[in-house]
Design a protein around this motif. Structure first.
Motif, mmCIF file in Angstrom:
data_model
loop_
_atom_site.group_PDB
_atom_site.id
_atom_site.type_symbol
_atom_site.label_atom_id
_atom_site.label_comp_id
_atom_site.label_asym_id
_atom_site.label_seq_id
_atom_site.Cartn_x
_atom_site.Cartn_y
_atom_site.Cartn_z
ATOM 1 N N PRO A 46 86.858 75.768 -30.913
ATOM 2 C CA PRO A 46 85.771 74.891 -31.365
ATOM 3 C C PRO A 46 84.940 75.547 -32.449
ATOM 4 C CG PRO A 46 85.254 75.886 -29.231
ATOM 5 C CD PRO A 46 86.697 76.206 -29.524
ATOM 6 N N LEU A 118 90.497 64.400 -26.701
ATOM 7 C CA LEU A 118 90.348 65.680 -26.025
ATOM 8 C C LEU A 118 91.685 66.156 -25.472
ATOM 9 C CD1 LEU A 118 87.102 64.888 -23.965
ATOM 10 C CD2 LEU A 118 87.257 65.929 -26.247
ATOM 11 N N THR A 122 90.390 69.760 -21.233
ATOM 12 C CA THR A 122 89.024 69.307 -21.471
ATOM 13 C C THR A 122 88.781 67.965 -20.797
ATOM 14 O OG1 THR A 122 89.030 70.451 -23.603
ATOM 15 C CG2 THR A 122 87.281 68.842 -23.232
ATOM 16 N N LYS A 216 83.558 64.515 -30.725
ATOM 17 C CA LYS A 216 84.465 65.601 -30.341
ATOM 18 C C LYS A 216 83.991 66.922 -30.930
ATOM 19 C CE LYS A 216 89.194 67.292 -30.850
ATOM 20 N NZ LYS A 216 90.520 67.079 -31.469
ATOM 21 N N ARG A 220 82.612 69.851 -28.357
ATOM 22 C CA ARG A 220 83.302 71.133 -28.268
ATOM 23 C C ARG A 220 82.354 72.287 -28.566
ATOM 24 N NH1 ARG A 220 88.857 71.735 -29.074
ATOM 25 N NH2 ARG A 220 88.541 73.082 -30.885
#
Length: 228
Positions: A46, A118, A122, A216, A220
């Motif tokens: 991430p 995802l 996750t 997203k 993250r």
């Protein structure tokens, strides 16, 4: 040195050259694979972004996560659901109702798109919950069928109106009944999606309209910087 010795020396030199070339190629291949693996690994990590970047991408992180008072609602499977049920995983909470004409279906569709982006691990650590602001019409069965139309992993909560109001107030989500005529009404409600961290604390919220790709990115980053 006779011819046979010369030939033997040439062959030995050629063998050494071939071996050297093979070793050089192997080293180059190992180097290339190492670089590619590192590149792919970095891509999978991430990207950590600042609070200002979070806001630019539609997400607001609280300066200090808010501890929630206990509440008691009913899940769409008929089981009791309390604050402690949100501990151990990340939970996205949206307040809406099954008779909602546009905002709720649009939000749930966006949440489904976000969820599908995802990775599997996750997803397993992420709960998405719709809390009904219209409990008089949204029974657990009705809520169950409605929410799973959008995603079979999503869950719904209903229950006592006062308990829902208490929970919503802790998350700064306003809602109220709007009378349309003598026989019908609708519900006016906040549209942000609240993020609860694995400690069960109010951590951040996503502003409407939702952008799954931006969600997203920020989600993250929030997960990666979270410290229990």
């Amino acid at each position: 040195m006779n011819n046979s010795e010369i030939q033997a020396a040439v062959m030995l030199t050629q063998q050494r050259q071939k071996r050297g070339i093979r070793i050089t190629i192997a080293i180059l291949l190992i180097f290339i694979v190492t670089v590619l693996v590192g590149f792919v690994h970095r891509l999978s990590q991430p990207r950590i972004i600042t609070d200002s970047e979070l806001r630019l991408n539609g997400t607001v992180k609280l300066q200090r996560a808010r501890i929630l008072d206990n509440f008691q609602l009913v899940s769409d499977t008929g089981e009791v659901f309390q604050t402690e049920n949100m501990r151990g995983q990340w939970t996205l909470v949206f307040f809406g109702f099954t008779h909602c004409p546009d905002v709720c279906p649009t939000t749930l569709s966006s949440l489904n798109s976000f969820y599908q982006m995802l990775d599997e691990n996750t997803q397993e650590e992420t709960n998405i919950i719709l809390v009904s602001v219209d409990p008089s019409r949204d029974s657990p069965k009705i809520l169950h069928d409605y929410i799973r139309y959008f995603n079979s992993d999503f869950r719904g909560l209903t229950g006592d109106f006062i308990e829902i109001k208490r929970f919503a107030s802790q998350l700064n989500i306003p809602f109220n009944k709007v009378i349309l005529n003598e026989e019908s009404y609708t519900m006016d409600h906040g549209t942000q999606v609240v993020l609860i961290n694995p400690l069960g604390h109010y951590h951040a919220f996503f502003k409407a309209p939702l952008d799954p790709a931006k969600m997203k990115l920020t989600y993250r980053s929030l997960r990666a910087t979270f410290k229990e």
